[in-house]
Design an enzyme around this catalytic site. Structure first.
Site, PDB file in Angstrom:
ATOM      1  N   GLY A 277       0.811  -1.205   0.000  1.00  0.00           N
ATOM      2  CA  GLY A 277       0.000   0.000   0.000  1.00  0.00           C
ATOM      3  C   GLY A 277       0.849   1.260   0.000  1.00  0.00           C
ATOM      4  O   GLY A 277       0.586   2.216  -0.739  1.00  0.00           O
TER       5      GLY A 277
ATOM      6  N   ASP B  28       9.153   6.287   7.400  1.00  0.00           N
ATOM      7  CA  ASP B  28       8.611   5.728   8.626  1.00  0.00           C
ATOM      8  C   ASP B  28       7.416   6.585   8.991  1.00  0.00           C
ATOM      9  O   ASP B  28       7.500   7.818   8.976  1.00  0.00           O
ATOM     10  CB  ASP B  28       9.626   5.698   9.762  1.00  0.00           C
ATOM     11  CG  ASP B  28       9.202   4.705  10.846  1.00  0.00           C
ATOM     12  OD1 ASP B  28       8.892   3.549  10.500  1.00  0.00           O
ATOM     13  OD2 ASP B  28       9.164   5.080  12.028  1.00  0.00           O
TER      14      ASP B  28
ATOM     15  N   TYR C 191      -4.546   2.268   9.540  1.00  0.00           N
ATOM     16  CA  TYR C 191      -5.594   2.919  10.337  1.00  0.00           C
ATOM     17  C   TYR C 191      -6.563   3.749   9.491  1.00  0.00           C
ATOM     18  O   TYR C 191      -7.421   4.438  10.049  1.00  0.00           O
ATOM     19  CB  TYR C 191      -4.944   3.840  11.376  1.00  0.00           C
ATOM     20  CG  TYR C 191      -4.509   3.177  12.653  1.00  0.00           C
ATOM     21  CD1 TYR C 191      -5.202   3.391  13.838  1.00  0.00           C
ATOM     22  CD2 TYR C 191      -3.391   2.346  12.694  1.00  0.00           C
ATOM     23  CE1 TYR C 191      -4.800   2.807  15.026  1.00  0.00           C
ATOM     24  CE2 TYR C 191      -2.966   1.754  13.881  1.00  0.00           C
ATOM     25  CZ  TYR C 191      -3.677   1.988  15.047  1.00  0.00           C
ATOM     26  OH  TYR C 191      -3.279   1.401  16.222  1.00  0.00           O
TER      27      TYR C 191
ATOM     28  N   HIS D   5      -5.243   1.544   3.786  1.00  0.00           N
ATOM     29  CA  HIS D   5      -4.573   0.492   4.554  1.00  0.00           C
ATOM     30  C   HIS D   5      -4.311   1.018   5.956  1.00  0.00           C
ATOM     31  O   HIS D   5      -4.525   2.192   6.253  1.00  0.00           O
ATOM     32  CB  HIS D   5      -3.266   0.070   3.866  1.00  0.00           C
ATOM     33  CG  HIS D   5      -2.332   1.196   3.578  1.00  0.00           C
ATOM     34  ND1 HIS D   5      -1.311   1.564   4.426  1.00  0.00           N
ATOM     35  CD2 HIS D   5      -2.260   2.074   2.533  1.00  0.00           C
ATOM     36  CE1 HIS D   5      -0.650   2.596   3.905  1.00  0.00           C
ATOM     37  NE2 HIS D   5      -1.215   2.926   2.765  1.00  0.00           N
TER      38      HIS D   5
END
Length: 201
Positions: free
Chosen positions: A17, A74, A162, A160
């Protein structure tokens, strides 16, 4: 700021994703994108307690393995009612013996908010840190934040992580209900990527 002149870029991710989002954002620049997952590179252990630190670990591992310029990301969600958790541990909250289950993570998040009696709106922020690292170790860092709030039950089948419980400020749909092109235009990753675009100028 150093400019990226190479036309091939490795994205240090095994998350399809995330790769699809980055690939769509890169398309206008004519840069060929491949991923660490597609090259069967191992996933390094993320031992830092910051998004920048973990992005740097992923970038350096992929760069040393391939000699290519690497873009590492990240990202995660910080929930105000949970003192910023899960933060850098967003993916960890989804870990199961059979892989990642983000329904588990979303259930845990909402249950912990309920246990604390967190008031509505339950504000949260998606955060993304991008690090572009060259083979000589030079790096540039770009950060993006998308504020919003959480809802329950989950809504939408797109996206994807949350996405089904996060509504960004100024909207009434969750990320998972939005057309992917719209999400990519306003997301935390898009905001970081907008800053990254300066290296292509």
């Amino acid at each position: 700021m150093r400019k990226l002149t190479e036309k091939r870029l490795l994205v240090a991710t095994h998350n399809k994703g995330k790769l699809d989002e980055i690939r769509a954002m890169m398309a206008p620049y004519g840069i060929e994108v491949t991923s660490a997952g597609e090259m069967n590179l191992p996933e390094p252990v993320e031992t830092e307690d910051s998004f920048i630190g973990n992005a740097r670990i992923k970038a350096r591992a992929a760069m040393l393995a391939t000699g290519l310029p690497v873009l590492a990301d990240d990202s995660g969600i910080t929930v105000d009612g949970l003192d910023g958790a899960p933060g850098v541990y967003t993916a960890d909250w989804a870990e199961t013996p059979n892989g990642r289950d983000f329904m588990q993570a979303m259930n845990r998040t909402w249950a912990e908010l309920d246990a604390r009696g967190a008031p509505e709106p339950r504000t949260a922020q998606f955060r993304a840190t991008l690090i572009l690292m060259w083979p000589d170790g030079h790096e540039e860092i770009f950060e993006g934040v998308a504020p919003g709030h959480l809802v329950w039950p989950p809504r939408g089948e797109l996206g994807h992580g949350y996405d089904p419980i996060f509504i960004p400020d100024g909207h009434d749909l969750t990320y998972a209900q939005m057309d992917p092109a719209e999400k990519n235009r306003i997301s935390h990753r898009a905001r970081a990527f907008h800053k990254l675009e300066s290296v292509f100028a």
